[in-house]
Write an enzyme that holds these catalytic residues in place. Structure first.
Site, short mmCIF file in Angstrom:
data_model
loop_
_atom_site.label_atom_id
_atom_site.label_comp_id
_atom_site.label_asym_id
_atom_site.label_seq_id
_atom_site.Cartn_x
_atom_site.Cartn_y
_atom_site.Cartn_z
N GLU A 161 0.86 -1.18 0.00
CA GLU A 161 0.00 0.00 0.00
C GLU A 161 0.89 1.22 0.00
O GLU A 161 1.93 1.24 0.67
CB GLU A 161 -0.90 0.05 1.24
CG GLU A 161 -2.00 -0.97 1.27
CD GLU A 161 -1.59 -2.28 1.93
OE1 GLU A 161 -2.35 -3.26 1.83
OE2 GLU A 161 -0.51 -2.33 2.54
N TYR A 197 7.89 2.35 -7.53
CA TYR A 197 7.30 1.01 -7.57
C TYR A 197 6.95 0.62 -9.01
O TYR A 197 7.12 -0.54 -9.40
CB TYR A 197 6.07 0.94 -6.68
CG TYR A 197 6.35 1.20 -5.22
CD1 TYR A 197 7.50 0.70 -4.60
CD2 TYR A 197 5.48 1.95 -4.45
CE1 TYR A 197 7.77 0.96 -3.26
CE2 TYR A 197 5.74 2.20 -3.10
CZ TYR A 197 6.89 1.71 -2.52
OH TYR A 197 7.14 1.95 -1.20
#
Length: 148
Positions: free
Chosen positions: A107, A119
């Site tokens: 998350e 990411y």
């Protein structure tokens, strides 16, 4: 040239990790949580990144069977922008692959553009939203996934 080391977090590292934690998060974990993660959680694996023998960042991952969840990753503000987070994340991903992980998730705050961009470099894609996930300001979390 600075000496860069990434290694498994040890109990003696927690004091320095807490400096990173408090500088990085609005609702930081306390030292007892790290202690429990290292000593009692068989699914947890934590790594630190050192520059010239000083801890400047850390990452945590839970591995259950072939699934992994990044619990947290942080770098001291004064060391951000040096690709240390990328090196630490890559190390953690490689560890997960060696452990037989086939899918990884995490998350990230919707407002954390820098982290989301990093990411994405590793193939993670948005998979959903966790509404009001962050307790400090009720910000939503973007769930990101990658098949390894």
């Amino acid at each position: 040239m600075a000496e860069l080391v990434i290694r498994k977090m040890e109990l003696d590292d927690i004091e320095q990790v807490m400096i990173v934690e408090k500088a990085s998060f609005a609702t930081p974990w306390n030292a007892a949580i790290f202690n429990q993660e290292i000593t009692d959680n068989r699914h947890a694996h934590y790594f630190i990144i050192e520059v010239d023998k000083s801890i400047v960042g850390y990452a945590g991952i839970w591995i259950v069977m072939d699934d992994a969840q990044i619990t947290n990753i942080a770098v001291l503000p004064s060391y951000r922008g040096m690709k240390l987070g990328e090196k630490l994340f890559q190390y953690t991903l490689q560890f997960a692959v060696k452990m037989g992980v086939t899918r990884l998730s995490l998350e990230v705050r919707e407002s954390n553009v820098v982290a989301k961009k990093m990411y994405s470099k590793f193939g993670l894609v948005p998979g959903g939203i966790r509404k009001n996930y962050y307790t400090d300001n009720q910000e939503d979390a973007l769930v990101m996934w990658v098949n390894l």
